[in-house]
Design a protein around this motif. Structure first.
Motif, PDB file in Angstrom:
ATOM      1  N   ARG A  86      72.856  24.974  72.135  1.00  0.00           N
ATOM      2  CA  ARG A  86      71.667  25.826  71.966  1.00  0.00           C
ATOM      3  C   ARG A  86      71.809  26.609  70.674  1.00  0.00           C
ATOM      4  NH1 ARG A  86      68.818  27.284  76.919  1.00  0.00           N
ATOM      5  NH2 ARG A  86      67.090  28.534  76.145  1.00  0.00           N
ATOM      6  N   ALA A  87      70.710  26.682  69.926  1.00  0.00           N
ATOM      7  CA  ALA A  87      70.734  27.515  68.717  1.00  0.00           C
ATOM      8  C   ALA A  87      70.665  28.979  69.109  1.00  0.00           C
ATOM      9  CB  ALA A  87      69.551  27.159  67.825  1.00  0.00           C
ATOM     10  N   ALA A  99      69.614  32.507  67.319  1.00  0.00           N
ATOM     11  CA  ALA A  99      69.094  33.180  66.125  1.00  0.00           C
ATOM     12  C   ALA A  99      69.308  34.676  66.315  1.00  0.00           C
ATOM     13  CB  ALA A  99      67.637  32.812  65.909  1.00  0.00           C
ATOM     14  N   GLY A 100      68.249  35.427  66.612  1.00  0.00           N
ATOM     15  CA  GLY A 100      68.411  36.879  66.803  1.00  0.00           C
ATOM     16  C   GLY A 100      69.010  37.241  68.150  1.00  0.00           C
ATOM     17  N   GLY A 101      68.984  36.291  69.064  1.00  0.00           N
ATOM     18  CA  GLY A 101      69.570  36.526  70.388  1.00  0.00           C
ATOM     19  C   GLY A 101      68.724  37.392  71.301  1.00  0.00           C
ATOM     20  N   GLN A 102      67.539  37.780  70.861  1.00  0.00           N
ATOM     21  CA  GLN A 102      66.765  38.750  71.644  1.00  0.00           C
ATOM     22  C   GLN A 102      66.146  38.142  72.898  1.00  0.00           C
ATOM     23  OE1 GLN A 102      66.787  42.191  70.746  1.00  0.00           O
ATOM     24  NE2 GLN A 102      68.470  41.106  69.767  1.00  0.00           N
ATOM     25  N   SER A 103      66.020  36.858  72.932  1.00  0.00           N
ATOM     26  CA  SER A 103      65.582  36.205  74.162  1.00  0.00           C
ATOM     27  C   SER A 103      66.740  35.462  74.807  1.00  0.00           C
ATOM     28  CB  SER A 103      64.450  35.215  73.882  1.00  0.00           C
ATOM     29  OG  SER A 103      63.335  35.907  73.396  1.00  0.00           O
ATOM     30  N   LEU A 104      67.584  34.886  73.979  1.00  0.00           N
ATOM     31  CA  LEU A 104      68.651  34.045  74.526  1.00  0.00           C
ATOM     32  C   LEU A 104      69.748  34.866  75.209  1.00  0.00           C
ATOM     33  CD1 LEU A 104      69.719  31.243  74.970  1.00  0.00           C
ATOM     34  CD2 LEU A 104      70.648  31.232  72.647  1.00  0.00           C
ATOM     35  N   GLY A 161      58.119  44.352  70.668  1.00  0.00           N
ATOM     36  CA  GLY A 161      59.223  45.183  71.164  1.00  0.00           C
ATOM     37  C   GLY A 161      59.381  46.511  70.470  1.00  0.00           C
ATOM     38  N   THR A 173      63.850  36.845  65.448  1.00  0.00           N
ATOM     39  CA  THR A 173      63.372  36.073  64.302  1.00  0.00           C
ATOM     40  C   THR A 173      62.062  35.343  64.588  1.00  0.00           C
ATOM     41  OG1 THR A 173      64.534  34.049  64.912  1.00  0.00           O
ATOM     42  CG2 THR A 173      65.766  35.665  63.585  1.00  0.00           C
ATOM     43  N   ASP A 176      53.875  37.416  71.117  1.00  0.00           N
ATOM     44  CA  ASP A 176      52.812  37.782  70.193  1.00  0.00           C
ATOM     45  C   ASP A 176      52.627  36.787  69.044  1.00  0.00           C
ATOM     46  OD1 ASP A 176      52.183  40.353  71.437  1.00  0.00           O
ATOM     47  OD2 ASP A 176      54.201  40.912  70.806  1.00  0.00           O
ATOM     48  N   LEU A 198      63.371  25.005  64.090  1.00  0.00           N
ATOM     49  CA  LEU A 198      62.161  25.438  63.430  1.00  0.00           C
ATOM     50  C   LEU A 198      62.588  26.188  62.176  1.00  0.00           C
ATOM     51  CD1 LEU A 198      59.080  25.445  63.949  1.00  0.00           C
ATOM     52  CD2 LEU A 198      59.373  27.853  64.469  1.00  0.00           C
ATOM     53  N   LYS A 246      46.947  44.083  71.177  1.00  0.00           N
ATOM     54  CA  LYS A 246      47.397  43.667  72.501  1.00  0.00           C
ATOM     55  C   LYS A 246      47.364  44.820  73.475  1.00  0.00           C
ATOM     56  CE  LYS A 246      52.484  43.993  72.040  1.00  0.00           C
ATOM     57  NZ  LYS A 246      53.751  43.325  72.362  1.00  0.00           N
TER      58      LYS A 246
HETATM   59  C1  LIG Z   1      63.544  44.571  74.510  1.00  0.00           C
HETATM   60  C2  LIG Z   1      62.793  43.370  74.009  1.00  0.00           C
HETATM   61  C3  LIG Z   1      61.437  43.485  73.817  1.00  0.00           C
HETATM   62  C4  LIG Z   1      60.727  42.397  73.338  1.00  0.00           C
HETATM   63  N1  LIG Z   1      59.389  42.534  73.167  1.00  0.00           N
HETATM   64  C5  LIG Z   1      58.671  41.513  72.701  1.00  0.00           C
HETATM   65  C6  LIG Z   1      57.271  41.627  72.490  1.00  0.00           C
HETATM   66  O1  LIG Z   1      56.678  42.680  72.691  1.00  0.00           O
HETATM   67  N2  LIG Z   1      56.598  40.535  72.039  1.00  0.00           N
HETATM   68  C7  LIG Z   1      57.239  39.367  71.766  1.00  0.00           C
HETATM   69  O2  LIG Z   1      56.577  38.429  71.346  1.00  0.00           O
HETATM   70  N3  LIG Z   1      58.552  39.236  71.947  1.00  0.00           N
HETATM   71  C8  LIG Z   1      59.286  40.276  72.402  1.00  0.00           C
HETATM   72  N4  LIG Z   1      60.638  40.127  72.581  1.00  0.00           N
HETATM   73  C9  LIG Z   1      61.260  38.822  72.278  1.00  0.00           C
HETATM   74  C10 LIG Z   1      61.616  38.740  70.787  1.00  0.00           C
HETATM   75  O3  LIG Z   1      60.457  38.574  70.050  1.00  0.00           O
HETATM   76  C11 LIG Z   1      62.614  37.646  70.448  1.00  0.00           C
HETATM   77  O4  LIG Z   1      63.122  37.996  69.234  1.00  0.00           O
HETATM   78  C12 LIG Z   1      62.100  36.272  70.234  1.00  0.00           C
HETATM   79  O5  LIG Z   1      61.381  35.913  71.360  1.00  0.00           O
HETATM   80  C13 LIG Z   1      63.272  35.294  70.036  1.00  0.00           C
HETATM   81  O6  LIG Z   1      63.773  35.327  68.730  1.00  0.00           O
HETATM   82  P1  LIG Z   1      65.336  35.357  68.445  1.00  0.00           P
HETATM   83  O7  LIG Z   1      65.517  35.172  67.005  1.00  0.00           O
HETATM   84  O8  LIG Z   1      65.877  36.601  69.006  1.00  0.00           O
HETATM   85  O9  LIG Z   1      65.812  34.065  69.234  1.00  0.00           O
HETATM   86  P2  LIG Z   1      67.033  33.804  70.199  1.00  0.00           P
HETATM   87  O10 LIG Z   1      66.997  34.756  71.318  1.00  0.00           O
HETATM   88  O11 LIG Z   1      68.277  33.703  69.431  1.00  0.00           O
HETATM   89  O12 LIG Z   1      66.637  32.382  70.718  1.00  0.00           O
HETATM   90  C14 LIG Z   1      65.547  32.162  71.572  1.00  0.00           C
HETATM   91  C15 LIG Z   1      65.411  30.691  71.857  1.00  0.00           C
HETATM   92  O13 LIG Z   1      64.916  30.010  70.723  1.00  0.00           O
HETATM   93  C16 LIG Z   1      65.877  29.052  70.250  1.00  0.00           C
HETATM   94  N5  LIG Z   1      65.849  29.184  68.810  1.00  0.00           N
HETATM   95  C17 LIG Z   1      66.109  30.298  68.097  1.00  0.00           C
HETATM   96  N6  LIG Z   1      65.885  30.072  66.794  1.00  0.00           N
HETATM   97  C18 LIG Z   1      65.467  28.797  66.685  1.00  0.00           C
HETATM   98  C19 LIG Z   1      65.058  27.984  65.594  1.00  0.00           C
HETATM   99  N7  LIG Z   1      65.003  28.460  64.340  1.00  0.00           N
HETATM  100  N8  LIG Z   1      64.695  26.707  65.847  1.00  0.00           N
HETATM  101  C20 LIG Z   1      64.724  26.209  67.107  1.00  0.00           C
HETATM  102  N9  LIG Z   1      65.092  26.942  68.176  1.00  0.00           N
HETATM  103  C21 LIG Z   1      65.452  28.216  67.958  1.00  0.00           C
HETATM  104  C22 LIG Z   1      67.171  29.423  70.907  1.00  0.00           C
HETATM  105  O14 LIG Z   1      67.997  28.288  71.073  1.00  0.00           O
HETATM  106  C23 LIG Z   1      66.709  30.007  72.209  1.00  0.00           C
HETATM  107  O15 LIG Z   1      66.438  28.971  73.100  1.00  0.00           O
HETATM  108  C24 LIG Z   1      61.384  41.183  73.052  1.00  0.00           C
HETATM  109  C25 LIG Z   1      62.765  41.100  73.248  1.00  0.00           C
HETATM  110  C26 LIG Z   1      63.464  42.170  73.705  1.00  0.00           C
HETATM  111  C27 LIG Z   1      64.948  42.061  73.896  1.00  0.00           C
END
Ligand SMILES: Cc1cc2nc3c(=O)[nH]c(=O)nc-3n(C[C@H](O)[C@H](O)[C@H](O)COP(=O)(O)OP(=O)(O)OC[C@H]3O[C@@H](n4cnc5c(N)ncnc54)[C@H](O)[C@@H]3O)c2cc1C
Lengths: 776, 284
Positions: free
Chosen positions: B28-29, B31-36, B101, B110, B123, B166, B183
């Motif tokens: 699994r990739a 990135a920011g880890g905010q969902s993973l 967030g 990201t 969003d 992506l 929103k």
């Molecule tokens: C407290 C909190 C509040 C939030 N509020 C909101 C909100 O209001 N609105 C909103 O839209 N989101 C919200 N989020 C989610 C946030 O936007 C995440 O940053 C986003 O959903 C995932 O981006 P990431 O870089 O953190 O990805 P990660 O968490 O690192 O990865 C998420 C998933 O995407 C995959 N992935 C990551 N990067 C890539 C890539 N480049 N190519 C292919 N796959 C990839 C990973 O393997 C994983 O499956 C919130 C998160 C938190 C923790």
């Protein structure tokens, strides 16, 4: 007191001494502890609300490398006693509450087994290798159905009703007979989940040499915990040491004795190694007490002039699956406080405490009093609405008058002091109420929704006389002046955010003329501070501060004797000044405080009959509770398109008696009101029909953020209490108690022209949107 | 709150990253880890290997390209929100990123992570759909383009193939266009109960062409085509007319979420309200 100098620190907005350490990460919380050889505990929890445990197979977990011990309820049944409930309720049914369930689980989150391993990840992995076979039973979820009959949470009881608590005062039937205004309303205080930033955590070490158990716990009540752990684990109380290091918030949720506290203590003793358990956020939601969850059916008898003559109240308290420490006590506080600020004489209450297959409820900021105040303050608004009299005027007509104090309520309490009219007068000086009403009328014409809410409150604080509490109501303080002049205060009221290190230092500084930084407040270690009850029920200042005042008086007396001796003057003529003691009227005839301290310890030139040393230990037993009061007002706008409410203005007039530190009191009001707004508009614990906690995370349970909250305009009146030497009443819960009806009265007021008389909490946008669209 | 065990690699290049993702099963990739990370901690995801993308600095940009703007896959939300290049219709994307967030999440989360994660209440998906962006995927077979309209397949499901990352997106920002994102926040999570992105091509105060999308109501972001048509040719200075044109936006939606946090009826009604507000905000 003739010798008191003008207070310099008491009443000043002194910045909190504890904050630099807390906000720079220089403090130690329980989870920060790493003891040599420490092992880590995790708990397997029931995924079902109600099920029979057909079998548990722990062999997979036991075979996992790094696992030290796996235990089930049966394994620890002999070694650990049941969880305690402290109460004075006649006929209370007390089904067994084990630290780990045996044969049956009764809520989602009920502990089933525990693993101890070399590291937390291994412990967590091993949990998944425990196989439990459950036979699901019908879950008892709805409190009204549960009160009416089966199925039962505890089959052996043959009922879900753990207790009934009937109360009657005055002539209730008489009050209802011929009453021109009779109203009925169901008023619900929804279930809430206390949310402390620091989750619960426990660490334990058994000292085999001294046969002594040391427990670190994020708790509000180290001393009560010590007693209960001694009973549960069969260790003499003097061989148990409880340490509450830094505690990151409690709000009542850490005013308890939890399964893990005993379990971890037992496992540390059994394994001969320190053991630590830290709750996950999920465990914080599922396996830490919940609050409120009370359903009231209220009947009101009033006259056309807006005077409340009688109330009949049927109260159902959802207890959850078991009793925790104070579970059944909380709703009895509701009964006591139902009269609020008013001369209600005729009151009938039927309270039932009912088991359901949910997390146990217990004290949550306000603990029974927000429930009462929500009821009575909604009732006053309902009367205002029915009689067409302004809500503020209705309150004035029902108040205890200023000359009524000490005032007896029909529930047997004696309100110590008060002046409710004066609080309302100050509110009306602060807010142009008539202008707000005019604005509201104009906005209504334009289709806008604006509501003005007012709520008074009286709360019961400074808990309290020992005779009225299940486990002692006194507080202890040891004051030691060290040879260097350092003043050490050992207090039993172990704070978890209240700022006693600052306020107690202020009291000492004024009494002894020393600097704030010369004072050290020690707390939260039962070996270092052996006696105390704890911080809850807005009692730390009113009871713990009072004990400090008594000890200070002893030290002052002795210091004056020594100073008088050194100055060859009558001790009665010695006064305290900054850093010195001098003869009244002759500031030059002085000795430094340090000189007095040195003399006390050198002891080669002490007055006749004066012992060496400079210290005192005192216990304060309050003669009564204290009863702070006030009136809050808020203005709420509702977005007619989305139903979203927003608080435009919030004004609080509070009277908590004498104030030691206005900034800290303001902070307590801010936090309290924030939690009231949380209950009014956002937070609600929801279980589905199967007893699953649907709002089990911050994704679903809406703890408000700072941006959801208004800025507060705070005002104060000061009516000291005669109950303690400080004249301070307590303020920790006031905002929570006043805030719910204040906000909800405003919400109802905003839609009252649509025919609405009551709105249930939380007033979510969708709920309000439905009201607006359905009445359009 | 402890994840199950996984391997952890930090590749230095895109090629290496793609290799690391395809070498073994269940990679699994990150990135920011905010969902993973929340998924890992709850053990709802148990990948055998995490491929941390943090060294792929080349994928962190917002830059001008012919007729529009390109955004790199590893660009944090905060940089998208603050980009001075996202003007006109591009405001829809900047405002969507700003609505995510809190500050910490926007600094770490990201652009690519959010789109790839495809949370049905997120969003950014609404914004890239409204901008008819072209998404760039890079995988074992090289790079390919996917239209935003073809990218979101359902809740947490996209057109990305195994091993594909992506890497960015390109979107046209028509001259004189206007954009906005509004929103209605879910009070607990802060995600969109209903979010609407609007991208409007204008002739003076008259709307030539409208692109409106909604997120939060169903399994994936959707175009509000009827409303787009109702807006075309309308003078957007007339608030009442805009409200009228948007009034049916929610009614036509099918399979609208119906849960604790909002009934289908409320979400439909709010779609119309948010659509109105997005349009008025875009031209305001
Ligand atoms: C407290 C909190 C509040 C939030 N509020 C909101 C909100 O209001 N609105 C909103 O839209 N989101 C919200 N989020 C989610 C946030 O936007 C995440 O940053 C986003 O959903 C995932 O981006 P990431 O870089 O953190 O990805 P990660 O968490 O690192 O990865 C998420 C998933 O995407 C995959 N992935 C990551 N990067 C890539 C890539 N480049 N190519 C292919 N796959 C990839 C990973 O393997 C994983 O499956 C919130 C998160 C938190 C923790």
């Amino acid at each position: 007191m003739a010798t008191t100098t003008v207070p310099k620190q008491i009443g000043a907005r002194v910045r909190r001494k504890e904050d630099p350490r807390l906000i720079t990460g220089a403090s130690t919380y329980t989870d920060d502890l790493k003891l040599p050889g420490m092992a880590y505990c995790t708990v397997l929890r029931s995924p079902h609300a109600h099920a029979r445990i057909a079998s548990i197979d722990t062999s997979g977990a036991e075979a996992t490398k790094g696992v030290l011990r796996v235990v089930t309820g049966r394994d620890v049944q002999e070694a650990i006693g049941g969880l305690p409930v402290a109460h004075k309720i006649e006929g209370l049914l007390e089904p067994p509450h084990r630290v780990l369930a045996i044969d049956e689980v009764r809520y989602v989150g009920d502990g089933v087994a525990a693993v101890v391993a070399e590291d937390p990840s291994t412990a967590r992995d091993a949990l998944e290798r425990i196989e439990v076979e459950y036979e699901e039973l019908e879950a008892v979820v709805d409190v009204e159905k549960a009160a009416a009959g089966g199925p039962f949470v505890h089959e052996e009881l043959g009922t879900n009703v753990a207790f009934t608590f009937p109360f009657e005062a005055g002539d209730v039937d008489g009050a209802f007979q011929d009453a021109p205004v009779v109203l009925r309303q169901r008023i619900v205080n929804q279930r809430q989940i206390p949310f402390a930033v620091e989750p619960r955590a426990v660490a334990a070490r058994f000292d085999r040499g001294h046969r002594k158990l040391e427990i670190w716990s994020s708790t509000q009540i180290p001393h009560l915990l010590r007693t209960q752990l001694s009973v549960m684990l069969g260790i003499p109380e003097h061989s148990v040491r409880v340490i509450a290091p830094e505690v990151g918030g409690g709000f009542g949720s850490k005013l308890n004795v939890y399964a893990e506290e005993a379990l971890v203590g037992h496992l540390a003793r059994e394994l001969g190694r320190p053991v630590k358990w830290t709750a996950t956020r999920t465990e914080g939601f599922q396996a830490t007490i919940h609050g409120r969850d009370q359903l009231a059916d209220v009947e009101i008898a009033a006259s056309e002039d807006g005077v409340l003559h009688g109330m009949r109240v049927k109260l159902l308290q959802d207890l959850g699956a078991y009793h925790q420490l104070l579970t059944p006590v909380i709703p009895t506080l509701t009964v006591l406080m139902l009269p609020g600020a008013y001369r209600l004489r005729n009151l009938q209450v039927e309270l039932k405490g009912v088991f359901t297959d949910k997390t146990p409820t217990d004290a949550y900021r306000g603990a029974g009093r927000p429930e009462a105040n929500f009821i009575i303050e909604r009732v006053l608004d309902l009367i205002a609405d029915a009689t067409g009299i302004d809500p503020i005027e209705v309150r004035r007509r029902n108040f205890f008058p200023a000359d009524a104090f000490p005032a007896d309520t029909c529930t047997g309490l004696t309100y110590d002091s008060g002046n409710y009219q004066a609080a309302v007068d100050l509110l009306l000086e602060t807010v142009d109420y008539d202008a707000l009403r005019r604005e509201q009328a104009q906005r209504r014409e334009r289709g806008e929704l604006m509501g003005i809410g007012v709520a008074c409150y009286v709360e019961i604080c400074g808990l309290g006389p020992s005779a009225a509490l299940p486990a002692g109501g006194w507080e202890a303080c040891t004051l030691e002046v060290r040879r260097t002049g350092r003043v050490v205060v050992k207090t039993g009221v172990s704070p978890h955010g209240q700022g006693e290190e600052t306020t107690f230092s202020q009291i000492v500084a004024d009494a002894l003329g020393v600097g704030l930084n010369d004072v050290e407040i020690a707390h939260g270690d039962t070996d270092y501070v052996p006696e105390g009850i704890g911080t809850f029920g807005s009692r730390a200042q009113a009871v713990g501060g009072a004990a400090l005042s008594m000890a200070l008086e002893d030290v002052r007396d002795k210091s004056r004797k020594i100073a008088g001796h050194l100055l060859e003057a009558d001790p009665e003529d010695v006064v305290f000044d900054e850093g010195k003691l001098h003869i009244r009227g002759a500031p030059d005839r002085a000795v430094g405080f340090q000189d007095v301290v040195t003399a006390a310890y050198m002891a080669d030139d002490l007055p006749e009959g004066v012992e060496p040393g400079l210290a005192s230990t005192r216990f304060f037993e309050p003669s009564n509770f204290t009863f702070p009061f006030g009136v809050h007002l808020c203005v709420v706008d509702i977005d007619p398109d989305t139903g979203e409410p927003s608080i435009r203005r919030y004004v609080a007039v509070d009277d908590c008696g004498n104030v030691i530190n206005p900034m800290i009191v303001d902070g307590q009001i801010h936090g309290g009101v924030a939690q009231a707004i949380a209950q009014s508009l956002y937070e609600q614990a929801v279980y589905d029909a199967d007893g699953q906690l649907v709002t089990g995370s911050l994704m679903d349970y809406a703890v408000p953020r700072a941006s959801y909250l208004p800025s507060y305009e705070l005002r104060r009146t000061t009516t000291p209490t005669p109950v303690n030497p400080l004249g301070a009443k307590g303020v920790g819960e006031a905002g929570t108690i006043a805030g719910n009806p204040c906000v909800m009265n405003a919400v109802v007021d905003a839609v009252s022209h649509l025919g609405i008389r009551h709105v249930d909490m939380p007033a979510t946008p969708e709920k309000l949107w439905r009201i607006i669209t359905e009445r359009d | 709150m402890l994840p199950s065990a996984f391997d952890y690699v930090v590749p230095d290049s895109l090629e290496e990253a793609v290799r690391a993702l395809t070498e073994g099963p269940d990679a699994r990739a990150l990135a920011g880890g905010q969902s993973l990370l929340p998924l890992l901690k709850l053990r709802l995801a148990r990948p055998a290997r995490l491929v941390d993308l943090r060294r792929l600095d080349g994928l962190r940009y917002v830059r001008k390209v012919d007729g529009g703007v390109a955004v790199g896959g590893l660009t944090p939300h905060a940089e998208v929100a603050g980009s001075t290049l996202l003007v006109g219709g591009g405001r829809a994307l900047a405002e969507a990123a700003a609505a995510i967030g809190d500050v910490q999440v926007r600094n770490r989360g990201t652009f690519g992570g959010s789109l790839a994660h495809a949370d049905p209440s997120a969003d950014l998906p609404a914004a890239v759909l409204a901008l008819e962006a072209t998404l760039l995927a890079h995988g074992p077979d090289g790079e390919r383009e996917i239209r935003a309209g073809d990218f979101f397949l359902g809740p947490f499901a996209t057109a990305l193939r195994p091993g594909e990352l992506l890497v960015g997106a390109r979107m046209e920002i028509p001259e004189g266009s206007r954009g906005a994102y509004v929103k209605l926040r879910h009070k607990a999570s802060g995600f969109a109960l209903v979010g609407v992105a609007a991208v409007l091509e204008m002739d003076g105060s008259t709307c030539r062409r409208a692109r409106l999308t909604v997120t939060g109501t169903g399994g994936r972001p959707l175009r509000l085509e009827e409303t787009e048509e109702a807006l075309a040719g309308l003078s957007l200075e007339d608030g009442r007319a805009v409200r009228e044109a948007c009034s049916g936006a929610g009614e036509v939606l099918e399979d609208v979420h119906d849960d604790l946090h909002g009934s289908a009826e409320y979400r439909r009604a709010m779609t119309s309200v948010m659509a109105t507000r997005a349009v008025l905000r875009a031209v305001g």
